[in-house]
Write a protein that holds these residues in place. Structure first.
Motif, PDB file in Angstrom:
ATOM      1  N   THR A 266       0.837  -1.197   0.000  1.00 46.60           N
ATOM      2  CA  THR A 266       0.000   0.000   0.000  1.00 46.60           C
ATOM      3  C   THR A 266       0.875   1.252   0.000  1.00 46.60           C
TER       4      THR A 266
ATOM      5  N   HIS B 174      -5.837   0.128  -2.481  1.00 47.12           N
ATOM      6  CA  HIS B 174      -4.615  -0.637  -2.753  1.00 47.12           C
ATOM      7  C   HIS B 174      -4.520  -1.753  -1.726  1.00 47.12           C
ATOM      8  N   THR B 175      -3.828  -2.822  -2.095  1.00 50.60           N
ATOM      9  CA  THR B 175      -3.525  -3.899  -1.153  1.00 50.60           C
ATOM     10  C   THR B 175      -2.015  -4.026  -1.021  1.00 50.60           C
TER      11      THR B 175
ATOM     12  N   THR C 212      -9.966   0.365   6.324  1.00 53.97           N
ATOM     13  CA  THR C 212      -8.582  -0.075   6.487  1.00 53.97           C
ATOM     14  C   THR C 212      -8.635  -1.442   7.147  1.00 53.97           C
TER      15      THR C 212
END
Length: 409
Positions: free
Chosen positions: A115, A355-356, A377
């Motif tokens: 991330t 994003h990961t 999150t």
């Protein structure tokens, strides 16, 4: 650029037979850095909240992650922060530290893994908005010292992983150094040297392939056009405007207290205790591609601003959201497509952007609605990806989709 000094560090001790934790961590790095428990001490699944206690549906979410924590190969801990407007809800299971049984909190530090690529996207796109960079700027123009075979690669292609750059984390020389000393202090600005003698994997722009090299090049471009260290650009262009208080890009392996401990778990041996690998590897070897340390609270602030387009104007946001086929690493919930330093996750309940990331000991998802008003999150204290644990990744993605649905509903 001169190489930094390389201090020596002692090898990482192991509680298990041979050098299993170090070897496994290095295997993980070589296979899955792209991105770069059994016998849990406590299975607490209580909800902490900043105003959302007792929110409808949270108990079902708690049960889902508590079951995952207790399953063979499950992580010692999970914490999710859901935010809608000014209301934050924290759903958690398991522990932040197996040794103490302490529950995870939003102010615990953690490795944010890939991330961090969203942060390099934030820096680059802010510079595009300011006119210091253009999306069609090439490596030849900005970084002429890089191999001439890479000359035509553009900033846009780096940001959406269509550059064709070979991934330095797959370099045998790079991996040999890690094997000899996992805490080796790399010169982060010379990481691309490990693949400098390699051609592009494909013609730039012709297809998608996730590469850690892309975001190293993005950070180097940002430094080149500003004459400013990337770490300072992060502080000035990202941390300060988004009010991130506990986010840093370190060079070493130490974690600031308090932190979510990251673990290696062995689903094949349910009796084996989780192995703490939080400080096995130096962050210098991933730098702009995955080295940032932050907290769930800060990552919530970040993704709300980043996905919501708070850092730059509408024209840049429009370019950022030109989607191409491609998934983050590991894949996020729903159907994945790639933008510039961001991914679109189309779930059964709607769309979020984010994003990961995964890194030895950690798996991350950050996501928000396109206007930034709602965010998630989701932090897991072991590494889960398609290479090491495909079945657990499928289960994790389903759980994450349930959380996205709870957020959007």
């Amino acid at each position: 650029m001169s190489r930094s000094s390389v201090p020596s560090h002692s090898s990482v001790p192991s509680r298990r037979a041979g050098h299993r934790p170090r070897a496994r961590a290095l295997t993980v790095l070589s296979l899955c850095l792209g991105a770069l428990a059994p016998a849990v001490a406590s299975a607490d699944a209580g909800t902490a909240s900043g105003g959302g206690a007792g929110h409808p549906g949270d108990r079902a979410l708690e049960r889902r992650i508590a079951e995952f924590v207790r399953s063979p190969g499950g992580p010692p801990g999970i914490i999710a922060v859901l935010r809608e407007g000014r209301e934050s809800r924290v759903v958690r299971a398991g522990v932040a530290d197996v040794a103490t049984g302490r529950p995870p909190t939003p102010d615990d530090h953690m490795r944010i893994a890939s991330t961090a690529k969203a942060f390099s996207g934030a820096v680059a796109l802010t510079l595009v908005d300011h006119g210091a960079l253009r999306l069609d700027d090439t490596l030849r123009k900005i970084l002429p010292r890089l191999p001439s075979a890479w000359d035509k690669v553009t900033l846009r292609q780096l940001l959406n992983h269509t550059s064709g750059l070979p991934d330095y984390t797959e370099s045998q020389e790079f991996l040999d150094i890690l094997t000899a000393d996992p805490r080796h202090r790399f010169d982060s600005r010379r990481l691309l040297d490990y693949v400098a003698d390699e051609p592009l994997r494909f013609r730039p722009g012709s297809r998608y392939q996730y590469s850690n090299s892309d975001n190293i090049a993005v950070a180097l471009m940002a430094e080149a056009v500003t004459g400013t260290p990337y770490e300072q650009l992060l502080r000035e262009l990202v941390y300060r405007p988004l009010k991130l208080r506990n986010t840093t890009l370190p060079q070493g392996y130490r974690m600031p207290e308090p932190y979510l401990h990251g673990y290696d778990v062995d689903p094949a041996d349910p009796a084996a205790p989780p192995e703490d690998i939080s400080e096995v590897l130096s962050a210098s070897g991933v730098w702009a591609s995955g080295g940032i340390v932050s907290t769930p609270a800060d990552m919530t602030r970040f993704v709300r601003g980043y996905a919501g387009g708070a850092l730059y104007g509408a024209n840049v946001v429009r370019e950022q959201r030109r989607w191409v086929e491609g998934a983050s690493e590991p894949a996020g919930p729903g159907r994945n497509t790639a933008g510039l330093g961001i991914f679109r996750y189309a779930t059964r309940c709607g769309v979020v952007l984010g994003h990961t990331g995964n890194f030895p000991g950690y798996t991350q998802l950050i996501a928000a609605t396109p206007d930034g008003s709602r965010s998630l999150t989701f932090s897991v204290t072991t590494q889960i990806n398609k290479t090491l644990a495909p079945e657990r990744l499928a289960r994790l993605r389903a759980i994450q989709e349930d959380f996205v649905c709870a957020l959007l509903k």
